[in-house]
Scaffold this motif. Structure first.
Motif: not given
Length: 76
Positions: A15-26, A34-45
């Motif tokens: 889980l990647i959670v929280g507001e990000c102040y950098k460029d999210l594209d990277i 990612s090989n494990n992209r189905n196991n990653i949840l990202a909430n950049f808000d």
């Protein structure tokens, strides 16, 4: 963290959670490739205080990569 997560088996969930102040594209690129992209949840808000507990409850490990943060909270 995302690069290291690729080294793990698919038994793990990130889980990647929280507001990000950098460029999210990277980060989005690392997740989508990612090989494990189905196991990653990202909430950049921004996460409200009332929502934080559900993320903490879901975590077995917590990584806080900040050296400093800005906060306008009066109860910090």
């Amino acid at each position: 963290l995302l690069e290291a997560f690729n080294l793990l088996s698919d038994d793990y969930f990130l889980l990647i959670v929280g507001e990000c102040y950098k460029d999210l594209d990277i980060y989005k690129s690392l997740i989508s490739s990612s090989n494990n992209r189905n196991n990653i949840l990202a909430n950049f808000d921004y996460v409200k205080d009332s929502e934080v507990s559900k993320y903490f409850a879901a975590a077995d490990v917590l990584i806080l990569p900040y050296r400093s943060i800005s906060c306008t909270c009066s109860n910090v």
